[in-house]
Every structure is written in structure tokens, then in C-alpha cells.
Write a protein that holds these residues in place. Structure first.
Motif, mmCIF file in Angstrom:
data_model
loop_
_atom_site.group_PDB
_atom_site.id
_atom_site.type_symbol
_atom_site.label_atom_id
_atom_site.label_comp_id
_atom_site.label_asym_id
_atom_site.label_seq_id
_atom_site.Cartn_x
_atom_site.Cartn_y
_atom_site.Cartn_z
ATOM 1 N N LYS A 316 0.857 -1.188 0.000
ATOM 2 C CA LYS A 316 0.000 0.000 0.000
ATOM 3 C C LYS A 316 0.890 1.234 0.000
ATOM 4 O O LYS A 316 1.725 1.416 0.902
ATOM 5 C CB LYS A 316 -0.906 -0.025 1.232
ATOM 6 C CG LYS A 316 -1.896 1.109 1.324
ATOM 7 C CD LYS A 316 -2.759 0.933 2.566
ATOM 8 C CE LYS A 316 -3.751 2.067 2.722
ATOM 9 N NZ LYS A 316 -4.581 1.899 3.945
ATOM 10 N N LEU A 317 0.725 2.096 -1.003
ATOM 11 C CA LEU A 317 1.544 3.303 -1.152
ATOM 12 C C LEU A 317 0.786 4.537 -0.681
ATOM 13 O O LEU A 317 -0.453 4.573 -0.715
ATOM 14 C CB LEU A 317 1.957 3.482 -2.606
ATOM 15 C CG LEU A 317 2.767 2.336 -3.236
ATOM 16 C CD1 LEU A 317 2.913 2.556 -4.732
ATOM 17 C CD2 LEU A 317 4.134 2.208 -2.568
ATOM 18 N N ASP A 318 1.533 5.560 -0.279
ATOM 19 C CA ASP A 318 0.901 6.810 0.140
ATOM 20 C C ASP A 318 0.631 7.744 -1.046
ATOM 21 O O ASP A 318 -0.087 8.725 -0.918
ATOM 22 C CB ASP A 318 1.784 7.518 1.173
ATOM 23 C CG ASP A 318 3.112 7.979 0.592
ATOM 24 O OD1 ASP A 318 3.718 7.208 -0.179
ATOM 25 O OD2 ASP A 318 3.542 9.099 0.907
ATOM 26 N N GLN A 319 1.238 7.423 -2.211
ATOM 27 C CA GLN A 319 1.075 8.244 -3.405
ATOM 28 C C GLN A 319 1.555 7.435 -4.600
ATOM 29 O O GLN A 319 2.051 6.322 -4.453
ATOM 30 C CB GLN A 319 1.909 9.532 -3.293
ATOM 31 C CG GLN A 319 3.414 9.257 -3.236
ATOM 32 C CD GLN A 319 4.238 10.509 -3.043
ATOM 33 O OE1 GLN A 319 4.034 11.245 -2.089
ATOM 34 N NE2 GLN A 319 5.168 10.757 -3.943
ATOM 35 N N GLU A 320 1.445 7.974 -5.784
ATOM 36 C CA GLU A 320 1.970 7.316 -6.976
ATOM 37 C C GLU A 320 3.484 7.479 -7.015
ATOM 38 O O GLU A 320 4.015 8.562 -6.761
ATOM 39 C CB GLU A 320 1.350 7.925 -8.233
ATOM 40 C CG GLU A 320 1.812 7.252 -9.511
ATOM 41 C CD GLU A 320 1.171 7.851 -10.748
ATOM 42 O OE1 GLU A 320 1.285 7.238 -11.827
ATOM 43 O OE2 GLU A 320 0.561 8.936 -10.641
ATOM 44 N N TYR A 321 4.182 6.384 -7.302
ATOM 45 C CA TYR A 321 5.637 6.404 -7.473
ATOM 46 C C TYR A 321 5.983 5.841 -8.844
ATOM 47 O O TYR A 321 5.260 4.978 -9.366
ATOM 48 C CB TYR A 321 6.327 5.561 -6.392
ATOM 49 C CG TYR A 321 6.297 6.178 -5.012
ATOM 50 C CD1 TYR A 321 7.244 7.113 -4.620
ATOM 51 C CD2 TYR A 321 5.298 5.821 -4.098
ATOM 52 C CE1 TYR A 321 7.217 7.677 -3.343
ATOM 53 C CE2 TYR A 321 5.257 6.373 -2.833
ATOM 54 C CZ TYR A 321 6.217 7.313 -2.458
ATOM 55 O OH TYR A 321 6.183 7.871 -1.207
ATOM 56 N N PRO A 322 7.089 6.286 -9.426
ATOM 57 C CA PRO A 322 7.475 5.753 -10.737
ATOM 58 C C PRO A 322 7.939 4.304 -10.644
ATOM 59 O O PRO A 322 8.440 3.862 -9.595
ATOM 60 C CB PRO A 322 8.615 6.672 -11.176
ATOM 61 C CG PRO A 322 9.145 7.269 -9.920
ATOM 62 C CD PRO A 322 7.980 7.363 -8.970
ATOM 63 N N LEU A 323 7.770 3.564 -11.735
ATOM 64 C CA LEU A 323 8.301 2.216 -11.803
ATOM 65 C C LEU A 323 9.808 2.263 -11.580
ATOM 66 O O LEU A 323 10.495 3.182 -12.034
ATOM 67 C CB LEU A 323 7.988 1.579 -13.155
ATOM 68 C CG LEU A 323 6.511 1.436 -13.527
ATOM 69 C CD1 LEU A 323 6.379 0.665 -14.840
ATOM 70 C CD2 LEU A 323 5.721 0.759 -12.422
ATOM 71 N N GLY A 324 10.325 1.256 -10.876
ATOM 72 C CA GLY A 324 11.756 1.213 -10.576
ATOM 73 C C GLY A 324 12.119 1.841 -9.249
ATOM 74 O O GLY A 324 13.285 1.769 -8.828
#
Length: 367
Positions: A316-324
């Protein structure tokens, strides 16, 4: 199992940290006992050959679990003494003798099988194991030990050592430890002669019972920067964890409220949520019970949601992150830390098991 370097999931091993830990132990126990590095179980998951090569000039010998682990070190051209800590199959004793390996003699019955083999016994060295209370292998009294010494002498086998292993040296209550200590000392007094090496100290005994160190200190888990007691006993000096387990985000998506994730649909999103997929699973040693634990992304703790699959898991992430984007499972990430002991406490096990379970599919990267 083949390593998977193209997956960008790796166990990063700091060999300099291991060397520093060895140096600190040498200072702690003094110059009298020899220090032998325990590199069994692929050096507790760190890689037996790279670790052995890194510390070979700092130690007098190596300890392994079985014959094949010893063969691996010899094939890597490591020439130091190697003690195999478990009794090997008697029919393979010739291999051990030819490779100048020292073997554990767990019983008189085992030694009687060994001497039936047609080999040059003058090339064979044994350490007799004493069962002082661990219960796995070893003689329980001096009479059996003396019969083994006599049989070894008869066939020209070198009786080089005798040892025991403590079951509770890493616990606050030392009653059992003292009982084992006394039993081993009594047997040493009663054997027909003292060999070159008498040894009983594992890592925990050397940390918290320094007076017990004899001819060899068998340095195991703390060489890799782990406290053998977990968090029960404080270490007398600081050591450095040598292994970090890292991966990366391979897929990022936003799921709607009520969406379920993973096998068994065991997680349901309570609101619109960013979810990341990480390329690690139980086939890599990151077991199913890790659901509900956390990893580190961008210095933030992120919950593992849904069941851990064989090859992947979700967080579960707090925001969108880039792949990698880096995902840290064990180690430091922007000042925050997850230790192998933290993982072990979640699994209700020990830090040894956490690292030993990291499979060969996870590439080892040496810093």
C-alpha cells in the motif's frame, strides 16, 4: 536454483562490514583462542565463498555444516582448515581425507563404520562431539570418548579436537548453560588425553560468557551483524548488519474502494488507494506470513497487503511512485530501518532463519 539478476531483487552484502565485525570479535576475545568463521548454510545466506574469501586472512579456519559445503570452499581454492560440524556419511570419509577436511565424530558407532573404509587414515583428522545437553549428536560420557580415541589411534586417525555446543548461551537465564559447561569440563578431565583443540564457544557464548572461550571461538551469526539473542540481551559492542534485501516497484496502480487483492481476496481497500507490486515472493524466502508487515519506500513504511504470492507481492503506497522506485525489505532507506530481527519478530522466529531462507533465486550483490 538459478540466480535472477535481471529481476532487480537482490541481497546486497557489505563484505567490509563482515570484516569489521570479525576484527571486533578478535579484540573482544583476545589473542589466545583461534577464531574460526562459521560459513555454513551459504554463510547464513550471505554467500559462503565470497564471505570466506573476504575474511580468510582474519581467521584460522572455517566451520561448515556438511561435506558438500566444505567441498565448495576447497573448489574455491581456500586452503585453511575446515571443520565439518555434522557427522558425514561414513562412506564419504575418503573424500574428506583427500581434501584435508576435519570431520566431526558424533559417536563410537559412527567411527566403527568409518574404519571399515579402505582409505589412508593417516590423512584424517577428527573432532569428537560431546552432547552436554543440546541433544543432537555427540558422546554423553568420557568412556565412549576414550573408546573413540583408542580406535582412532589404532587406525592412525588424528584425534585433533573435542567440542560441544551450548543450547542457551543467548538467554538471560544461564542455569542450563552452566550445567552444560560443567558436564563438558568433567568429560574433558576424564578423557585419556587432551587434543590440540578443546572448544565450546559459539557466538553467543563468546559475547556473554567470554571466560568460557578455549582454543577455538566458532564465530557465527554475529559475524554478519546479527544479535543471536534477538533483542533479549544487549550486545557488549556494536556490530554492523551486512545484508540488505532490496527490490523495486514493477507496477503501480490506483484501486477503488472495495477492491480486493491477491489470492483468497484477503485484503479489501477501505478507500481509493495506490498499490505497488514488488517482484519478490515466498519462492525467494519472503514468506506468506509477511502479509500485514511493512517495507520501506521513499523513507516511509508501506504495508504489505494481500497474500504474498510465489513471485510477487503488493504494498500500500501513500502516493503514486514511478516504476523502478527502490523498495527496501531489510535495511536502511532514507534514515528509516527494518532489521532481520524485526522481520523475525513478525514471523515469530529468529533472525538466523530469516536470512537463511533467502533463496538462491535472489541475486547476491557484493559491495
Amino acid at each position: 536454483m538459478k540466480s535472477s539478476p535481471h529481476r532487480h531483487t537482490s541481497a546486497q552484502v557489505d563484505l567490509e562490514a563482515i570484516k569489521n565485525n570479525v576484527q571486533k570479535f578478535k579484540q573482544h576475545i583476545g589473542s589466545k583462542p583461534e577464531l574460526w568463521a562459521v560459513v555454513k548454510a551459504n554463510a547464513y545466506g550471505h554467500g559462503a565463498v565470497p564471505v570466506a574469501r573476504a575474511v580468510k586472512d582474519l581467521v584460522a579456519g572455517f566451520c561448515v555444516s556438511n561435506l558438500d559445503e566444505a567441498i565448495e570452499l576447497r573448489q574455491a581454492l581456500l586452503t585453511q582448515p575446515i571443520l565439518i560440524l555434522s557427522g558425514i556419511v561414513p562412506e564419504t570419509i575418503g573424500i574428506a581425507a583427500n581434501l584435508n577436511l576435519t570431520v566431526t565424530a558424533p559417536s563410537l558407532a559412527w567411527l566403527k563404520l568409518v574404519v571399515q573404509e579402505s582409505i589412508d587414515f593417516s590423512r584424517l583428522k577428527i573432532h569428537i562431539a560431546v552432547d552436554s545437553g543440546m541433544g543432537r549428536i555427540g558422546v554423553c560420557d568420557a568412556q565412549e570418548a576414550n573408546e573413540m580415541i583408542a580406535l582412532a589411534d589404532q587406525y592412525g586417525i588424528e584425534f585433533e579436537g573435542i567440542f560441544t555446543h551450548f543450547a542457551t548461551a543467548d538467554e538471560a537465564d544461564d542455569q542450563k548453560f552452566k550445567a552444560q559447561q560443567e558436564k563438558f569440563a568433567q568429560i574433558i578431565e576424564e578423557i585419556s588425553r587432551r587434543p590440540r583443540y578443546v572448544h565450546s564457544t559459539n557466538t553467543a557464548a563468546a559475547l556473554w560468557h567470554t571466560e568460557q572461550v578455549q582454543d577455538i571461538e566458532r564465530l557465527g551469526v554475529s559475524m554478519y551483524g546479527l544479535n543471536p539473542s534477538g533483542k533479549v540481551l544487549n550486545l557488549p559492542f556494536e556490530i554492523e548488519a551486512a545484508l540488505s534485501l532490496v527490490s523495486e516497484l514493477t507496477h503501480v496502480k490506483k484501486v477503488t474502494k472495495g477492491a480486493t487483492l491477491g489470492y483468497g481476496a484477503t485484503y479489501e481497500a477501505e478507500q481509493e488507494t495506490w498499490i505497488g507490486t514488488v517482484s519478490i515472493g515466498y519462492a525467494d524466502g519472503w514468506t506468506r506470513e509477511m502479509q500485514g508487515f511493512h517495507v520501506l519506500v521513499d523513507g516511509k513504511f508501506c504495508e504489505i497487503v494481500g497474500r504474498v504470492s510465489m513471485d510477487q507481492m503488493m504494498i500500500k503506497l501513500d502516493q503514486e511512485y514511478p516504476l523502478g522506485t527502490t523498495v527496501t525489505l531489510i535495511g536502511e532507506n532514507q534514515g528509516k530501518l527494518i532489521t532481520a530481527t524485526d522481520v523475525a519478530e513478525w514471523r515469530k522466529t529468529i533472525n538466523y532463519e530469516v536470512l537463511c531462507l533467502i533463496s538462491d533465486r535472489v541475486e547476491r550483490v557484493y559491495l
